[in-house]
Design a protein around this motif. Structure first.
Motif, short mmCIF file in Angstrom:
data_model
loop_
_atom_site.label_atom_id
_atom_site.label_comp_id
_atom_site.label_asym_id
_atom_site.label_seq_id
_atom_site.Cartn_x
_atom_site.Cartn_y
_atom_site.Cartn_z
N THR A 346 0.82 -1.22 0.00
CA THR A 346 0.00 0.00 0.00
C THR A 346 0.85 1.27 0.00
O THR A 346 0.31 2.37 -0.03
CB THR A 346 -0.94 0.07 1.24
N ASP A 396 -7.08 0.17 1.79
CA ASP A 396 -6.31 -0.03 0.55
C ASP A 396 -6.22 -1.50 0.18
O ASP A 396 -6.35 -1.86 -0.99
CB ASP A 396 -4.89 0.54 0.71
N LYS A 399 -9.49 -2.67 -1.22
CA LYS A 399 -9.69 -2.18 -2.60
C LYS A 399 -8.99 -3.08 -3.61
O LYS A 399 -9.50 -3.37 -4.67
CB LYS A 399 -9.10 -0.75 -2.72
#
Ligand code: CS2
Length: 498
Positions: A346, A396, A399
């Motif tokens: 990330t 993150d 996602k």
């Protein structure tokens, strides 16, 4: 103890030469910084940098006026007053040796509740160029869920009704800036030193929202005359314990009522936007960059999040200090995988940074057995820390459909942490402004696990994410039915099999 010397300016000559003392003339210092929130971290970090600038480069324009606004600041006020602002910094190396330095950069201190107008006048003084802040992650008074300034806070209400006798940092700064504007003084920089993503932006947002309501005609002046640089700050600074005070007495015959302990590592990365100039911090190792965001991300998501993992998991196991957890092989393997598998993807590009080396340094720093960083310090105010340190990474990873096993285990463990009892049946105190909500939600989660994720100001819309919710329900079931060590070993073994 014989020959014990109280730490103050008059006694400086008599203090052991084995301790580094200010060699600069403290009477020649100009105070250009007002610092709000003089805790141990400020004293091991910014005040240390200022001292180094004075000591090694003869730069004397960076004196600090400490300001305490909270009732609990009275103690540090009294100590620093008695000691003429002097205190000892004990820098503890990994091998057990340590350096003691008497720091002389805090030259004034004002306790707001005792003298509010003195604080306002000080910030309005023509010599002041920077107001720096360590007011904690929760101190910016923004609702985590909505991102809006929380006007329902009773202290903020008081400041709106009673501007001349403020209670909050926002009330004080607003009144002082108003004076600066009226008197035609130059602008200044507000420098946040808290562990928050884009801490300068956050400080700007919070203060501007407050000023819009409190003094709307001041908003334009602030836009033009105040800058809010973002910064990443770093130095592990544990709570001072009685043993530290004793060590100074025994080894150096110094009686310091509140010394500060810290690790050797220190870092300060800052965006160079200082409307009225700044001390030559670069001479003492401060890094100036265009965009601090990647550095902040790296530090918040690896160091601070790593701390929260070790703290919460370690608390359930019954450990007391971070080094105990970090030197336990199961926990350190878990932490290493957390950093490599769940955080590193990330972080994006980190030009010029050797991330592997950084992560290795972190493991070493956490394992410093001489620092004795209390787990209770790390778990303090987790409701303000977890969203910044861990949930940003979680979002993150979700996602990108990536691994969230370890973050989810830590969040489930945090839910259990709020039951207030470890695996050896020892109880501990939950110190958190949201403690009532947390305890209640943890209690409800025994029957309905999702109740914990329904704390909207912490988890927001994550409660609607099926992947996370399912993982959390299963992790909570595990942490409530097995030891935390078993849960960790299970994840460690499954990682080894992949
Ligand atoms: C810690 C920080 O409060 C916490 O949870 O992670 O205080 C940490 O020790 C500092 O940010 C180190 O720079």
């Amino acid at each position: 103890m014989e020959n014990l010397i109280g730490l103050n300016q008059e006694n400086m000559g008599a203090i052991s030469s084995r301790v580094e003392k200010p060699t600069y003339n403290r009477d020649s210092i100009t105070t250009s910084i007002v610092h709000i929130g003089v805790g141990n971290f400020h004293r091991s970090h910014q005040a240390f940098y200022a001292h180094e600038l004075m000591q090694n480069h003869g730069v004397l324009d960076c004196g600090i006026c400490g300001v305490g606004l909270m009732d609990f600041d009275q103690k540090i006020y009294k100590v620093l007053k008695d000691q003429d602002g002097l205190y000892t910094l004990m820098i503890k190396e990994l091998d057990g040796t340590f350096t003691a330095k008497v720091i002389g950069s805090i030259v004034e201190f004002i306790f707001g509740p005792e003298n509010p107008s003195a604080v306002i006048e000080k910030i309005a003084h023509p010599d002041i160029k920077i107001i720096s802040l360590t007011i904690t992650e929760g101190g910016y008074n923004l609702n985590e869920g909505t991102g809006k300034f929380d006007f329902s806070n009773p202290l903020i209400q008081q400041d709106l009704e009673n501007p001349e006798a403020p209670k909050t940092v926002f009330g004080y700064i607003t009144q002082a800036l108003k004076l600066r504007k009226t008197r035609g003084e130059h602008g200044l920089t507000i420098q946040s030193c808290d562990n928050i993503q884009e801490n300068g932006e956050v400080a700007k947002k919070a203060l501007t929202e407050f000023i819009k309501k409190a003094e709307p005609e001041l908003v334009d002046w602030v836009q033009e005359n105040v800058s809010f640089p973002n910064a990443m700050v770093d130095r592990i600074t544990p709570v001072t314990v009685a043993e530290d005070i004793e060590t100074l007495k025994e080894k150096f015959q110094i009686e310091d009522k509140w010394p500060v302990v810290c690790e050797p590592f220190n870092q300060w990365v800052v965006e160079d936007h200082f409307v009225s100039g700044r001390p030559a911090w670069e001479k003492v190792g401060v890094q100036f960059v265009e965009n601090v965001l990647p550095y902040e991300n790296m530090k918040l998501r690896l160091l601070n999040a790593g701390h929260s993992c070790l703290g919460i998991l370690g608390a359930l196991h019954g450990y007391n200090t971070i080094d105990q957890v970090a030197t336990d092989k199961d926990f350190s393997k878990f932490l290493k995988d957390f950093m490599d598998v769940e955080v590193t993807p990330t972080l994006g590009s980190l030009d010029g940074m050797d991330l592997d080396a950084y992560k290795q340094t972190l493991l070493d720093r956490f394992q410093n057995v001489y620092i004795k960083d209390l787990i209770s310090r790390i778990c303090l105010e987790s409701s303000a820390k977890i969203p910044i340190f861990l949930l940003s990474t979680l979002r993150d990873q979700l996602k990108g459909n990536q691994n969230i096993d370890r973050i989810t285990l830590v969040i489930a463990a945090w839910c259990k942490y709020n039951d207030g009892v470890d695996e050896n049946n020892n109880t501990y105190e939950i110190k958190d402004v949201m403690k009532d909500t947390l305890i209640k939600a943890a209690e409800l989660s025994h029957k309905n696990p999702i109740a914990f994720l329904e704390i909207n100001s912490i988890f927001g819309d994550l409660v609607n994410n099926d992947v996370f919710v399912n993982a959390f329900v299963s992790a909570l079931n595990k942490v409530r039915n097995k030891s935390i060590k078993d849960c960790i070993q299970e994840i460690n073994i499954s990682a080894a099999l992949v």
